[in-house]
Design a protein around this motif. Structure first.
Motif, mmCIF file in Angstrom:
data_model
loop_
_atom_site.group_PDB
_atom_site.id
_atom_site.type_symbol
_atom_site.label_atom_id
_atom_site.label_comp_id
_atom_site.label_asym_id
_atom_site.label_seq_id
_atom_site.Cartn_x
_atom_site.Cartn_y
_atom_site.Cartn_z
ATOM 1 N N ILE A 271 51.998 31.414 42.215
ATOM 2 C CA ILE A 271 53.452 31.327 42.330
ATOM 3 C C ILE A 271 53.888 29.874 42.366
ATOM 4 O O ILE A 271 54.884 29.483 41.737
ATOM 5 C CB ILE A 271 53.929 32.089 43.588
ATOM 6 C CG1 ILE A 271 53.628 33.587 43.424
ATOM 7 C CG2 ILE A 271 55.412 31.866 43.839
ATOM 8 C CD1 ILE A 271 53.866 34.409 44.667
ATOM 9 N N HIS B 178 56.608 47.264 43.468
ATOM 10 C CA HIS B 178 55.773 46.293 44.182
ATOM 11 C C HIS B 178 56.069 44.870 43.705
ATOM 12 O O HIS B 178 55.985 44.568 42.518
ATOM 13 C CB HIS B 178 54.297 46.633 43.928
ATOM 14 C CG HIS B 178 53.341 45.863 44.770
ATOM 15 N ND1 HIS B 178 51.978 45.927 44.601
ATOM 16 C CD2 HIS B 178 53.532 45.005 45.811
ATOM 17 C CE1 HIS B 178 51.369 45.157 45.486
ATOM 18 N NE2 HIS B 178 52.293 44.588 46.219
ATOM 19 N N ARG B 179 56.409 44.002 44.653
ATOM 20 C CA ARG B 179 56.686 42.608 44.350
ATOM 21 C C ARG B 179 56.120 41.707 45.442
ATOM 22 O O ARG B 179 56.026 42.108 46.599
ATOM 23 C CB ARG B 179 58.198 42.344 44.215
ATOM 24 C CG ARG B 179 58.816 42.951 42.971
ATOM 25 C CD ARG B 179 60.316 42.726 42.885
ATOM 26 N NE ARG B 179 60.842 43.302 41.660
ATOM 27 C CZ ARG B 179 61.036 42.627 40.530
ATOM 28 N NH1 ARG B 179 60.775 41.322 40.499
ATOM 29 N NH2 ARG B 179 61.497 43.216 39.459
ATOM 30 N N GLU C 251 57.007 37.799 46.651
ATOM 31 C CA GLU C 251 57.897 36.644 46.468
ATOM 32 C C GLU C 251 58.761 36.815 45.212
ATOM 33 O O GLU C 251 59.033 35.843 44.493
ATOM 34 C CB GLU C 251 57.085 35.353 46.377
ATOM 35 C CG GLU C 251 56.252 35.034 47.600
ATOM 36 C CD GLU C 251 57.112 34.598 48.789
ATOM 37 O OE1 GLU C 251 58.189 33.990 48.562
ATOM 38 O OE2 GLU C 251 56.713 34.864 49.937
ATOM 39 N N GLY C 252 59.171 38.042 44.936
ATOM 40 C CA GLY C 252 60.026 38.311 43.787
ATOM 41 C C GLY C 252 59.294 38.589 42.488
ATOM 42 O O GLY C 252 59.917 38.994 41.502
ATOM 43 N N LEU C 253 57.965 38.410 42.454
ATOM 44 C CA LEU C 253 57.198 38.634 41.238
ATOM 45 C C LEU C 253 56.768 40.098 41.143
ATOM 46 O O LEU C 253 56.218 40.644 42.111
ATOM 47 C CB LEU C 253 55.937 37.768 41.213
ATOM 48 C CG LEU C 253 56.079 36.299 40.812
ATOM 49 C CD1 LEU C 253 56.842 35.506 41.863
ATOM 50 C CD2 LEU C 253 54.712 35.681 40.592
ATOM 51 N N PRO C 254 56.985 40.759 39.996
ATOM 52 C CA PRO C 254 56.495 42.136 39.856
ATOM 53 C C PRO C 254 54.974 42.162 39.819
ATOM 54 O O PRO C 254 54.343 41.314 39.178
ATOM 55 C CB PRO C 254 57.092 42.585 38.518
ATOM 56 C CG PRO C 254 57.358 41.326 37.764
ATOM 57 C CD PRO C 254 57.691 40.283 38.790
ATOM 58 N N ASP D 265 55.182 34.138 36.962
ATOM 59 C CA ASP D 265 56.291 35.029 37.312
ATOM 60 C C ASP D 265 55.989 36.507 37.137
ATOM 61 O O ASP D 265 56.847 37.354 37.374
ATOM 62 C CB ASP D 265 57.585 34.654 36.572
ATOM 63 C CG ASP D 265 57.412 34.495 35.080
ATOM 64 O OD1 ASP D 265 56.369 34.915 34.546
ATOM 65 O OD2 ASP D 265 58.323 33.946 34.440
#
Length: 262
Positions: free
Chosen positions: A177, A201-202, A204-207, A182
């Motif tokens: 990250i 599921h993520r 820190e915002g990442l899929p 991303d």
């Protein structure tokens, strides 16, 4: 539509994993699709290229068997995709692979993709895959946890061990990250299934991409595209199809043990 799903784990050693995999596949499949899970014995219990190639040979034979038994598609439910191109060259039904399908779909979700595998011995193999699929500029990093395939199976049926795997996965994700990744891909069907209980599921915002439904949907689409439009793989280059007698010879004569040749 009938799909052969080729796991590299067998039902005897898979335990809860095998049960959960069948449940997940049935939930993912559209109405009218039957997915039948098949395993490999001995199963893929140790992270090493020799094991990959041993399993790959059986997988290729099974792809031929699936076509001859009337299956409409074959899914390689193993992220390393060993033997994928050879299987595609051997059969006329669509052959979809978990690793390839996951990476290609991840390209629609973000620009920089990171893979977190279960064991560092898989890292060189993953880099070979990334290069083969022409994704070197998109799949930017491959990191690893520290499990053998057989060990991580024990996380099924244990909330504490599942949470530990999730913690270690997130720990490996943080440097990615920081480098601008991303999209995250768990590098294996086992961790993918383990995390499938987490909706959207993520980290820190990442899929975090579960490639199992991606591969199933790709197989269903490939069958429909072939039926309706005749779309199928190229028969030049990597997917050049050999004569049937060459395929039969491959099926009938397994690799010889060196000691028997002396």
């Amino acid at each position: 539509m009938r799909i052969w799903y080729q796991s590299y784990v067998d039902s005897e050693n898979g335990g809860v994993y095998w049960t959960e995999l069948e449940k997940h596949l049935n939930a993912v499949a559209r109405e009218g699709t039957e997915i039948v899970v098949h395993g490999i014995t001995p199963y893929d219990s140790y992270a090493h290229p020799l094991v990959e190639w041993r399993c790959a040979r059986e997988m290729i034979c099974n792809a031929v068997q699936a076509e001859r038994e009337g299956y409409d598609a074959f899914v390689v439910g193993h992220f390393q995709d060993a033997g994928l191109y050879e299987a595609r060259a051997a059969v006329d039904i669509p052959v979809i692979a978990l690793g390839e399908a996951s990476m290609l779909h991840a390209c629609t979700l973000g620009q920089r993709i990171g893979i977190i595998t279960i064991n560092r011995r898989f890292i060189p193999w993953f880099h070979h895959q990334i290069s083969k699929y022409g994704l070197r500029e998109r799949v930017s990093d491959v990191y690893a946890m520290d499990f053998e395939p057989g060990q991580i199976l024990g996380a099924f049926g244990s909330d504490a061990r599942r949470d530990e795997v999730a913690r270690l996965f997130a720990e490996q994700a943080m440097p990615m990250i920081g480098r601008g990744t991303d999209v995250l891909i768990p590098g294996g069907g086992i961790p993918m299934l383990l995390f499938s209980q987490v909706h959207a599921h993520r980290i820190e915002g990442l899929p975090v991409l579960n490639g199992i439904p991606v591969a199933v949907k790709a197989a269903e689409s490939a069958v429909e595209l072939k039926r309706e439009f005749g779309l199928s793989v190229s028969r030049t280059g990597d997917f050049l199809q050999p004569p049937r007698e060459v395929i039969d010879e491959f099926l009938e004569h397994p690799a010889r043990h060196p000691a028997r040749d002396m």
